[in-house]
Design a protein around this motif. Structure first.
Motif, PDB file in Angstrom:
ATOM      1  N   ASP A  55      -4.175 -20.215   7.188  1.00  0.00           N
ATOM      2  CA  ASP A  55      -3.488 -21.182   6.440  1.00  0.00           C
ATOM      3  C   ASP A  55      -2.175 -20.527   5.759  1.00  0.00           C
ATOM      4  O   ASP A  55      -1.749 -20.703   4.693  1.00  0.00           O
ATOM      5  CB  ASP A  55      -4.181 -21.547   5.262  1.00  0.00           C
ATOM      6  CG  ASP A  55      -3.637 -22.977   4.561  1.00  0.00           C
ATOM      7  OD1 ASP A  55      -2.881 -23.447   5.374  1.00  0.00           O
ATOM      8  OD2 ASP A  55      -3.724 -23.204   3.163  1.00  0.00           O
ATOM      9  N   GLU A  73     -18.553 -22.518   8.608  1.00  0.00           N
ATOM     10  CA  GLU A  73     -18.020 -23.310   7.502  1.00  0.00           C
ATOM     11  C   GLU A  73     -16.646 -23.720   7.755  1.00  0.00           C
ATOM     12  O   GLU A  73     -15.685 -23.019   8.384  1.00  0.00           O
ATOM     13  CB  GLU A  73     -17.763 -22.356   6.318  1.00  0.00           C
ATOM     14  CG  GLU A  73     -17.120 -22.899   4.913  1.00  0.00           C
ATOM     15  CD  GLU A  73     -17.088 -21.807   4.033  1.00  0.00           C
ATOM     16  OE1 GLU A  73     -16.273 -22.032   3.122  1.00  0.00           O
ATOM     17  OE2 GLU A  73     -17.533 -20.643   4.159  1.00  0.00           O
ATOM     18  N   ILE A  75     -13.088 -24.325   7.389  1.00  0.00           N
ATOM     19  CA  ILE A  75     -11.947 -23.642   6.493  1.00  0.00           C
ATOM     20  C   ILE A  75     -10.473 -24.260   6.467  1.00  0.00           C
ATOM     21  O   ILE A  75      -9.785 -24.049   5.666  1.00  0.00           O
ATOM     22  CB  ILE A  75     -11.882 -21.997   6.643  1.00  0.00           C
ATOM     23  CG1 ILE A  75     -11.418 -21.951   8.112  1.00  0.00           C
ATOM     24  CG2 ILE A  75     -13.235 -21.502   6.278  1.00  0.00           C
ATOM     25  CD1 ILE A  75     -11.123 -20.454   8.415  1.00  0.00           C
ATOM     26  N   LYS A  78      -8.721 -26.573   3.320  1.00  0.00           N
ATOM     27  CA  LYS A  78      -9.166 -26.028   2.309  1.00  0.00           C
ATOM     28  C   LYS A  78      -7.853 -25.972   1.206  1.00  0.00           C
ATOM     29  O   LYS A  78      -6.793 -25.722   1.696  1.00  0.00           O
ATOM     30  CB  LYS A  78     -10.045 -24.545   2.323  1.00  0.00           C
ATOM     31  CG  LYS A  78     -11.541 -24.731   2.622  1.00  0.00           C
ATOM     32  CD  LYS A  78     -12.058 -23.209   2.650  1.00  0.00           C
ATOM     33  CE  LYS A  78     -13.499 -23.569   2.891  1.00  0.00           C
ATOM     34  NZ  LYS A  78     -14.329 -24.098   1.884  1.00  0.00           N
ATOM     35  N   SER A  79      -8.382 -25.707  -0.177  1.00  0.00           N
ATOM     36  CA  SER A  79      -7.053 -25.453  -1.133  1.00  0.00           C
ATOM     37  C   SER A  79      -6.696 -24.154  -1.209  1.00  0.00           C
ATOM     38  O   SER A  79      -7.201 -23.264  -0.593  1.00  0.00           O
ATOM     39  CB  SER A  79      -7.559 -26.117  -2.326  1.00  0.00           C
ATOM     40  OG  SER A  79      -8.500 -24.946  -2.975  1.00  0.00           O
ATOM     41  N   GLU A  82      -8.971 -21.709  -2.617  1.00  0.00           N
ATOM     42  CA  GLU A  82     -10.027 -21.514  -1.778  1.00  0.00           C
ATOM     43  C   GLU A  82      -9.650 -20.312  -0.710  1.00  0.00           C
ATOM     44  O   GLU A  82     -10.563 -19.636  -0.281  1.00  0.00           O
ATOM     45  CB  GLU A  82     -10.637 -22.878  -1.530  1.00  0.00           C
ATOM     46  CG  GLU A  82     -11.375 -23.378  -2.439  1.00  0.00           C
ATOM     47  CD  GLU A  82     -11.874 -24.935  -1.898  1.00  0.00           C
ATOM     48  OE1 GLU A  82     -12.991 -25.367  -2.056  1.00  0.00           O
ATOM     49  OE2 GLU A  82     -10.827 -25.587  -1.063  1.00  0.00           O
ATOM     50  N   MET A  83      -8.665 -20.666  -0.152  1.00  0.00           N
ATOM     51  CA  MET A  83      -8.355 -19.950   1.105  1.00  0.00           C
ATOM     52  C   MET A  83      -7.808 -18.549   0.566  1.00  0.00           C
ATOM     53  O   MET A  83      -7.841 -17.521   1.340  1.00  0.00           O
ATOM     54  CB  MET A  83      -6.858 -20.660   1.819  1.00  0.00           C
ATOM     55  CG  MET A  83      -7.211 -21.673   2.771  1.00  0.00           C
ATOM     56  SD  MET A  83      -8.631 -21.275   3.851  1.00  0.00           S
ATOM     57  CE  MET A  83      -7.757 -20.022   4.709  1.00  0.00           C
TER      58      MET A  83
END
Length: 573
Positions: A55, A73, A75, A78-79, A82-83
Motif C-alpha cells: 500500500d 488475510e 490486506i 486496510k487502513s 493497519e498497513m
C-alpha cells in the motif's frame, strides 16, 4: 493456502490525458519458502505490484479492482494504521535506490536499531547486538566502526547492504525485493542472494524478487513471472520459462541477455518491442559540429596515465592528527588507457572504482601520485582556468542519471549548459546542435522540451550521454551506466556507446560490477580489491586465464544464465 495471493489486480493512474492502467488484470501466488522472480522491461509494472502489496502506491495511483491476501488475510483496502503494522514486521521491502530509503540525518545504527525496536519485543542492547549481526551477515566489513557512520559515508553498494539488513531485521513472512542487487558486485550479490534464499528455505519466508538480471533469475528463483506493459504474459517454473518460453516477448528478452561465455560484436536487441530506439546516423560527422574536435595536440603514449595514486577519506576527525581515523579508498593505483580503447574497472562495492574515476576528473584531489592526460600532469595544475580546457575533454556518464540532472530544467537546457559554459558555439547555433545530439542518441529532437521526470531510466541515460557529448570530449568515463536498466534497454544503451566510440574516436573508462557487460564492452580490464589494483589484463585473457586469485573468484561467482540456446549471434574475433 498461499503466503501471498494476488487476484485480478488492476492498478490505475488517472491523469488529465486519461487513465493509465499500469497493471491490467494480474493474478499470481507465492508459496511459503518460494522465490518468485518478476521480470520485464522498464514500465512493465514490476515495481508497481510490490508497491501495491504494501500500500505504497504514489498518488493518484490506486487499486481499481482485485484483492491481495497475505496468509489468507485480505490486506488490500486496510487502513493506513493497519498497513503500518504489517509493513516491516510481516512484509520486508528492499528498495532499488537505497539513498531514498535511508535518512541522511541519522546514523546507520540509529536506523537499524529503531526499526528493530518498533517491530519486535527486543531490548535496546539486544537490538544493537542484532543490528551488528545483520551488518556482518550482509557483508559490511568492520561493522562495529561502520554502524556509527551516516549513509553518505557508504558507497552505493554498501548502502544497499544496509537497506537489506533493515528489511531482514524483523524476520518478515514475505520479502519484496525490488532490484536488491543492482548496485552490488558479483561476490556480494552472491552473498546477499544466498542469504535471502537461505532465509526463505529455513524459515518458510516467501520472496518476490523484482530484477532485470536474468542470471540472478536463473540461479535463485523457483518461478518466474514475465510482465509486458502491465500484462502478465508468462508465469511458470524457472526451468520452463527460461528454457522453453512460450511467449515471443520472453524469447526476445532472453536473447538480449549479455553473454558471459563469449564476446559478441553487438548486443542483441529485444526485437519484440516496437521502436528499439536505434540512434539516428543521418549526421555527417566529418562536417558536423559534433565531429569537429578541439584542442587536439600531438603527443605520444597513453592518453591517460595514472601513477601511484593514493587517496584516503577521514572517517573520524580530530584536532590532533594522530587521533584521526581514515579509510584508504585507493592505494598505489597505476594504469594506462590508450587512445580509442575501452578500459574496464571491476571489483566489489567500496573497492575504489568510482573514487579513482572522480580523482581523474579532479573531483577528488589525490593525496599522492600523479594523473597525466595527453602528457599533462593534472595533479600539478592549481588554477581552475588552466584545468578547464582539459576537464572539457573528460566527461562522465553517471550510474543514476536522474540525480545528476536539474529537475527544473528542460532537457534542451541541460544539454546546452556545457556548450554555453565552455563557449563552444554561438548562441544561434546551440538549439540546432542540441537537436542533432538528441537525434543522434535516439531520443528525437522533440524530447528537448520535456523535463527529466517525463522519461524512463533508459531514456534519461541517453540524455546523460548527449550531455556528456556536448563538450566534444575525447575521454568518456562511464560509471555503472546500465546497472539500473533492464536487459532490453541495456542492450540499446551499450550498442549506442559502441557506435559513438567508433564514430567519434572516443576513449572510455568503463566501470561496472556486471562481468558479462564488461566482457562485451572492454579491450582491457583492471580488477580492484579494497583499494588495490590487483590485476590488469586483456579481456579474453582475464576471463579464460586470470592470474590473481581474487579475479578467478569473481569470475567463478558470475551468475550463469541457464536458458534457451541463442544461435546466430556474431562472435567478435
Amino acid at each position: 493456502m498461499s503466503l501471498l495471493e494476488v487476484k485480478n489486480l488492476r492498478i490505475e493512474y488517472p491523469s488529465r490525458y486519461g487513465v493509465l492502467a499500469a497493471v491490467k488484470d494480474l493474478s499470481f501466488s507465492i508459496e511459503k519458502g518460494e522465490v518468485v522472480g518478476v521480470v520485464g522491461e522498464s514500465g512493465a509494472g514490476k515495481s508497481t505490484i510490490g508497491n501495491a502489496v504494501i500500500d505504497l502506491l504514489s498518488p493518484p495511483g490506486h487499486i481499481a479492482r482485485g484483492d491481495i491476501y497475505l496468509n489468507g488475510e485480505l490486506i488490500s483496502g486496510k487502513s493506513q494504521d493497519e498497513m503500518r503494522a504489517i509493513r516491516g514486521s510481516r512484509i520486508g521491502f528492499i528498495f532499488q535506490d537505497p539513498m531514498t530509503s535511508l535518512n541522511p540525518l541519522f546514523t546507520v545504527e540509529h536506523q537499524l536499531v529503531e526499526t528493530i525496536l518498533a517491530n519486535t519485543d527486543l531490548t535496546r542492547s539486544q537490538a544493537v547486538a542484532k543490528a551488528l549481526e545483520l551488518m556482518q551477515a550482509v557483508g559490511i566489513p568492520s561493522p562495529e566502526l561502520r554502524i556509527k557512520q551516516y549513509p553518505h559515508q557508504f558507497s552505493g553498494g554498501m548502502r544497499q547492504r544496509v537497506v537489506i539488513a533493515i528489511a531482514l531485521s524483523c524476520d518478515p513472512e514475505l520479502i519484496i525485493a525490488d532490484e536488491p542487487t543492482t548496485a552490488l558486485d558479483v561476490s556480494i550479490q552472491d552473498q546477499i542472494l544466498q542469504l535471502i534464499r537461505t532465509l526463505c528455505k529455513e524459515r518458510d519466508v516467501g520472496c518476490m524478487l523484482v530484477t532485470h538480471d536474468m542470471g540472478v533469475v536463473s540461479n535463485v528463483t523457483d518461478k518466474v513471472a514475465v510482465m509486458y506493459r502491465g500484462d502478465l504474459v508468462e508465469f511458470g517454473t524457472t526451468e520452463q520459462v527460461l528454457g522453453r518460453p512460450n511467449h515471443p516477448y520472453t524469447r526476445s528478452l532472453i536473447s538480449a541477455v549479455p553473454r558471459s561465455d563469449v564476446k559478441l560484436v553487438r548486443f542483441p536487441l529485444v526485437s519484440y518491442i516496437e521502436d528499439a530506439g536505434a540512434p539516428d546516423t543521418s549526421i555527417d560527422l566529418k562536417t558536423h559540429w559534433l565531429g569537429q574536435s578541439q584542442d587536439e595536440r600531438a603527443y605520444e603514449g597513453a592518453l591517460l596515465r595514472v601513477e601511484n595514486v593514493d587517496l584516503k577519506f577521514v572517517t573520524k576527525d580530530s584536532f590532533f592528527p594522530s587521533r584521526r581515523e581514515y579509510v584508504r579508498a585507493c592505494n598505489d593505483i597505476s594504469f594506462e588507457i590508450f587512445e580509442g580503447e575501452t578500459f574496464g574497472l571491476v571489483g566489489e562495492s567500496g573497492s575504489g572504482k568510482s573514487t579513482i574515476a572522480r580523482a581523474i576528473t579532479g573531483l577528488y584531489p589525490p593525496d599522492s601520485g600523479k594523473i597525466f592526460f595527453e602528457g599533462i600532469d593534472l595533479t600539478a595544475i592549481k588554477r581552475e582556468s588552466d584545468r578547464r580546457p582539459l576537464r572539457r575533454q573528460m566527461q562522465m556518464v553517471f550510474q543514476n542519471p536522474y540525480s545528476s540532472m536539474n529537475p527544473r530544467m528542460k532537457v534542451r537546457d541541460i544539454i546546452a549548459e556545457p556548450i554555453r559554459f565552455h563557449r563552444l558555439a554561438e548562441e544561434n547555433q546551440i538549439d540546432g546542435i542540441v537537436s542533432d545530439l538528441l537525434d543522434h542518441v535516439g531520443l528525437g529532437r522533440g524530447a528537448g522540451v520535456k523535463y527529466p521526470h517525463e522519461f524512463s531510466g533508459g531514456q534519461r541515460q541517453r540524455i546523460s550521454i548527449a550531455r556528456a557529448l556536448a563538450t566534444r570530449p575525447r575521454f568518456l568515463i562511464c560509471d555503472e551506466p546500465t546497472s539500473a536498466l533492464d536487459v532490453s534497454v541495456q542492450a540499446q544503451i551499450l550498442n549506442l556507446l559502441k557506435d559513438l566510440q567508433k564514430e567519434l574516436g572516443l576513449t572510455m573508462l568503463f566501470i561496472s560490477h556486471d562481468l558479462p557487460v564488461i566482457r562485451q564492452m572492454c579491450d582491457r580490464i583492471g580488477v580492484m580489491k579494497h583499494g588495490h589494483l590487483v590485476e590488469v589484463a586483456q579481456t579474453e585473457k582475464l576471463f579464460t586465464n586470470a592470474e590473481h586469485e581474487y579475479s578467478r573468484k569473481l569470475i567463478s561467482l558470475m551468475p550463469e544464465f541457464k536458458g534457451m540456446s541463442r544461435e546466430g549471434l556474431e562472435i567478435a574475433s
